[in-house]
Design a protein around this motif. Structure first.
Motif, PDB file in Angstrom:
ATOM      1  N   GLY A  55       0.721  -1.162  -0.053  1.00 40.33           N
ATOM      2  CA  GLY A  55       0.045  -0.070   0.018  1.00 40.33           C
ATOM      3  C   GLY A  55       0.857   1.210   0.024  1.00 40.33           C
ATOM      4  N   ARG A  56       2.011   1.262   0.183  1.00 39.44           N
ATOM      5  CA  ARG A  56       2.816   2.224   0.146  1.00 39.44           C
ATOM      6  C   ARG A  56       4.051   2.779  -0.988  1.00 39.44           C
ATOM      7  NH1 ARG A  56       5.811   1.946   5.783  1.00 39.44           N
ATOM      8  NH2 ARG A  56       6.104  -0.279   4.824  1.00 39.44           N
ATOM      9  N   VAL A  57       3.952   1.408  -1.730  1.00 40.47           N
ATOM     10  CA  VAL A  57       4.658   1.153  -2.933  1.00 40.47           C
ATOM     11  C   VAL A  57       3.697   0.510  -4.017  1.00 40.47           C
ATOM     12  CG1 VAL A  57       6.639   0.010  -3.950  1.00 40.47           C
ATOM     13  CG2 VAL A  57       7.040   0.916  -1.722  1.00 40.47           C
ATOM     14  N   PHE A  58       3.751   1.227  -5.253  1.00 38.90           N
ATOM     15  CA  PHE A  58       2.800   0.829  -6.280  1.00 38.90           C
ATOM     16  C   PHE A  58       3.810   0.522  -7.460  1.00 38.90           C
ATOM     17  CE2 PHE A  58       0.808   1.876 -10.375  1.00 38.90           C
ATOM     18  CZ  PHE A  58      -0.007   0.973 -10.470  1.00 38.90           C
ATOM     19  N   LEU A  59       3.671  -0.447  -8.354  1.00 40.36           N
ATOM     20  CA  LEU A  59       4.409  -0.706  -9.269  1.00 40.36           C
ATOM     21  C   LEU A  59       3.384  -1.216 -10.532  1.00 40.36           C
ATOM     22  CD1 LEU A  59       7.227  -1.415 -10.835  1.00 40.36           C
ATOM     23  CD2 LEU A  59       7.075  -3.836  -9.974  1.00 40.36           C
ATOM     24  N   SER A  60       3.453  -0.654 -11.633  1.00 41.79           N
ATOM     25  CA  SER A  60       2.604  -0.733 -12.784  1.00 41.79           C
ATOM     26  C   SER A  60       2.586  -2.063 -13.242  1.00 41.79           C
ATOM     27  CB  SER A  60       2.456   0.311 -13.962  1.00 41.79           C
ATOM     28  OG  SER A  60       3.552   0.301 -14.440  1.00 41.79           O
ATOM     29  N   SER A  61       1.419  -2.645 -13.640  1.00 45.93           N
ATOM     30  CA  SER A  61       1.634  -3.887 -14.504  1.00 45.93           C
ATOM     31  C   SER A  61       1.746  -3.656 -16.192  1.00 45.93           C
ATOM     32  CB  SER A  61       0.288  -4.706 -14.402  1.00 45.93           C
ATOM     33  OG  SER A  61      -0.773  -3.858 -14.634  1.00 45.93           O
ATOM     34  N   GLN A  62       1.546  -2.457 -16.597  1.00 48.00           N
ATOM     35  CA  GLN A  62       1.644  -2.142 -17.983  1.00 48.00           C
ATOM     36  C   GLN A  62       2.486  -0.747 -17.874  1.00 48.00           C
ATOM     37  OE1 GLN A  62       0.287  -3.927 -20.437  1.00 48.00           O
ATOM     38  NE2 GLN A  62      -0.336  -5.074 -18.774  1.00 48.00           N
ATOM     39  N   PRO A  63       3.319  -0.633 -19.120  1.00 48.65           N
ATOM     40  CA  PRO A  63       4.259   0.559 -19.117  1.00 48.65           C
ATOM     41  C   PRO A  63       3.178   1.724 -19.268  1.00 48.65           C
ATOM     42  CG  PRO A  63       4.756  -1.013 -21.104  1.00 48.65           C
ATOM     43  CD  PRO A  63       3.688  -1.477 -20.503  1.00 48.65           C
ATOM     44  N   VAL A  64       3.634   2.878 -18.686  1.00 51.24           N
ATOM     45  CA  VAL A  64       3.167   4.397 -19.033  1.00 51.24           C
ATOM     46  C   VAL A  64       3.723   4.982 -20.218  1.00 51.24           C
ATOM     47  CG1 VAL A  64       2.369   4.211 -16.611  1.00 51.24           C
ATOM     48  CG2 VAL A  64       4.363   5.321 -17.020  1.00 51.24           C
ATOM     49  N   ILE A  65       5.032   4.329 -20.437  1.00 49.40           N
ATOM     50  CA  ILE A  65       5.708   5.192 -21.578  1.00 49.40           C
ATOM     51  C   ILE A  65       5.816   4.070 -22.596  1.00 49.40           C
ATOM     52  CG2 ILE A  65       7.665   6.289 -22.206  1.00 49.40           C
ATOM     53  CD1 ILE A  65       8.285   7.044 -19.437  1.00 49.40           C
ATOM     54  N   ALA A  66       5.272   4.806 -24.070  1.00 48.22           N
ATOM     55  CA  ALA A  66       5.575   3.895 -25.099  1.00 48.22           C
ATOM     56  C   ALA A  66       6.950   3.829 -25.448  1.00 48.22           C
ATOM     57  CB  ALA A  66       4.771   4.702 -26.225  1.00 48.22           C
ATOM     58  N   GLU A  67       7.531   2.586 -26.226  1.00 46.79           N
ATOM     59  CA  GLU A  67       8.800   2.657 -26.457  1.00 46.79           C
ATOM     60  C   GLU A  67       9.340   3.698 -27.354  1.00 46.79           C
ATOM     61  OE1 GLU A  67      12.613   0.746 -27.359  1.00 46.79           O
ATOM     62  OE2 GLU A  67      11.100   0.094 -26.157  1.00 46.79           O
ATOM     63  N   GLN A  68       8.510   4.160 -28.206  1.00 49.90           N
ATOM     64  CA  GLN A  68       9.059   5.267 -28.986  1.00 49.90           C
ATOM     65  C   GLN A  68       9.287   6.603 -28.270  1.00 49.90           C
ATOM     66  OE1 GLN A  68       6.030   3.719 -29.710  1.00 49.90           O
ATOM     67  NE2 GLN A  68       4.448   5.095 -29.809  1.00 49.90           N
ATOM     68  N   ASP A  69       8.378   6.899 -27.146  1.00 47.85           N
ATOM     69  CA  ASP A  69       8.715   7.765 -26.330  1.00 47.85           C
ATOM     70  C   ASP A  69       9.820   7.638 -25.448  1.00 47.85           C
ATOM     71  OD1 ASP A  69       6.358   9.407 -27.363  1.00 47.85           O
ATOM     72  OD2 ASP A  69       5.003   8.618 -25.694  1.00 47.85           O
ATOM     73  N   CYS A  70      10.365   6.516 -25.021  1.00 45.64           N
ATOM     74  CA  CYS A  70      11.359   6.328 -24.332  1.00 45.64           C
ATOM     75  C   CYS A  70      12.508   6.801 -25.210  1.00 45.64           C
ATOM     76  CB  CYS A  70      11.658   4.992 -23.721  1.00 45.64           C
ATOM     77  SG  CYS A  70      10.411   4.441 -22.435  1.00 45.64           S
ATOM     78  N   VAL A  71      12.768   6.247 -26.351  1.00 46.75           N
ATOM     79  CA  VAL A  71      13.615   6.866 -27.310  1.00 46.75           C
ATOM     80  C   VAL A  71      13.840   8.121 -27.629  1.00 46.75           C
ATOM     81  CG1 VAL A  71      14.509   6.362 -29.767  1.00 46.75           C
ATOM     82  CG2 VAL A  71      13.830   4.259 -28.478  1.00 46.75           C
ATOM     83  N   ALA A  72      12.667   8.917 -27.945  1.00 40.01           N
ATOM     84  CA  ALA A  72      12.682  10.125 -28.246  1.00 40.01           C
ATOM     85  C   ALA A  72      13.124  10.782 -26.719  1.00 40.01           C
ATOM     86  CB  ALA A  72      11.095  10.619 -28.446  1.00 40.01           C
ATOM     87  N   LEU A  73      12.767  10.661 -25.749  1.00 39.61           N
ATOM     88  CA  LEU A  73      13.059  11.377 -24.372  1.00 39.61           C
ATOM     89  C   LEU A  73      14.629  11.231 -24.240  1.00 39.61           C
ATOM     90  CD1 LEU A  73      10.263  10.020 -22.034  1.00 39.61           C
ATOM     91  CD2 LEU A  73      11.111  12.519 -22.853  1.00 39.61           C
ATOM     92  N   LEU A  74      15.401   9.812 -24.569  1.00 42.41           N
ATOM     93  CA  LEU A  74      16.789   9.755 -24.608  1.00 42.41           C
ATOM     94  C   LEU A  74      17.278  10.457 -25.647  1.00 42.41           C
ATOM     95  CD1 LEU A  74      16.512   6.064 -23.361  1.00 42.41           C
ATOM     96  CD2 LEU A  74      17.025   7.941 -21.759  1.00 42.41           C
ATOM     97  N   LEU A  75      16.854  10.508 -26.783  1.00 42.77           N
ATOM     98  CA  LEU A  75      17.697  11.253 -27.890  1.00 42.77           C
ATOM     99  C   LEU A  75      17.592  12.718 -27.453  1.00 42.77           C
ATOM    100  CD1 LEU A  75      16.128   9.308 -30.990  1.00 42.77           C
ATOM    101  CD2 LEU A  75      18.676   9.586 -30.326  1.00 42.77           C
ATOM    102  N   GLU A  76      16.728  13.423 -26.867  1.00 45.57           N
ATOM    103  CA  GLU A  76      16.593  14.802 -26.576  1.00 45.57           C
ATOM    104  C   GLU A  76      17.367  15.070 -25.492  1.00 45.57           C
ATOM    105  OE1 GLU A  76      13.331  18.244 -25.671  1.00 45.57           O
ATOM    106  OE2 GLU A  76      12.853  16.425 -24.811  1.00 45.57           O
ATOM    107  N   ALA A  77      17.680  13.941 -24.313  1.00 44.29           N
ATOM    108  CA  ALA A  77      18.600  13.977 -23.510  1.00 44.29           C
ATOM    109  C   ALA A  77      20.048  14.107 -23.958  1.00 44.29           C
ATOM    110  CB  ALA A  77      18.414  13.059 -22.278  1.00 44.29           C
ATOM    111  N   ASP A  78      20.385  13.250 -25.003  1.00 47.09           N
ATOM    112  CA  ASP A  78      21.605  13.260 -25.404  1.00 47.09           C
ATOM    113  C   ASP A  78      21.929  14.314 -26.140  1.00 47.09           C
ATOM    114  OD1 ASP A  78      21.929  10.445 -24.587  1.00 47.09           O
ATOM    115  OD2 ASP A  78      21.400   9.743 -26.688  1.00 47.09           O
TER     116      ASP A  78
END
Length: 173
Positions: A3-26
């Motif tokens: 009840g104090r820690v929650f882990l989602s069963s599904q991603p909240v970020i799509a693969e292409q968004d992870c890639v885009a976020l990392l590219l922008e950070a780079d």
């Protein structure tokens, strides 16, 4: 997770968004480098989301449409407000060792802080956050180890890439 820690069963970020976020950070790191002086108690090697236009727009819409409703559903008993969360600080954090990047946030009934993880520290010391809730969202999975160790649980929780880990900010981790 108690009840104090929650882990989602599904991603909240799509693969292409992870890639885009990392590219922008780079791209930002090439021009400005990582920041290391923004946090005093528990310094992180990070990039503030407000300096990353795509990341900021992505985070604001994902907070509104996905993260906030999820947090209200799982932590409604500990949130005084029922209609919004606000973010005090949102950032991508860089960890060094097999190079990993995560997105984290401290959610106060307000979301107080947001971290995203990616040449930096190997780990953070045990600490608690100055927030009602905190979130972590890994943006990659090409690393060994990792995760958030919770003293009360006596174990680390390592969300899969794109999944949401949220916990009460006062938990020692």
């Amino acid at each position: 997770l108690g009840g104090r820690v929650f882990l989602s069963s599904q991603p909240v970020i799509a693969e292409q968004d992870c890639v885009a976020l990392l590219l922008e950070a780079d791209q930002a790191v090439l021009s400005k480098g990582w920041t290391t002086q923004r946090h005093y108690a528990v310094p992180t090697t990070d990039l503030p989301l407000h300096s990353l236009p795509f990341a900021l727009a992505w985070f604001n819409s994902t907070l509104r449409d996905v993260i906030a409703p999820t947090l209200f559903q799982h932590f409604s008993h500990s949130l005084n407000c029922k209609s919004f969360l606000s973010v005090h600080d949102a950032f991508l954090v860089k960890y060094h060792h097999e190079e990993s990047v995560h997105l984290s946030s401290n959610a106060s009934e307000e979301v107080d802080e947001v971290e995203v993880v990616g040449e930096g520290q190997r780990y953070l010391p045990l600490h608690s956050d100055e927030s009602t809730l905190s979130i972590v969202i890994p943006l990659n999975d090409d690393f060994q180890g990792g995760g958030t160790y919770f003293v009360d649980l006596k174990r680390a929780v390592r969300p899969d890439k794109g999944h949401l880990l949220s916990f009460k900010g006062n938990l020692m981790h």
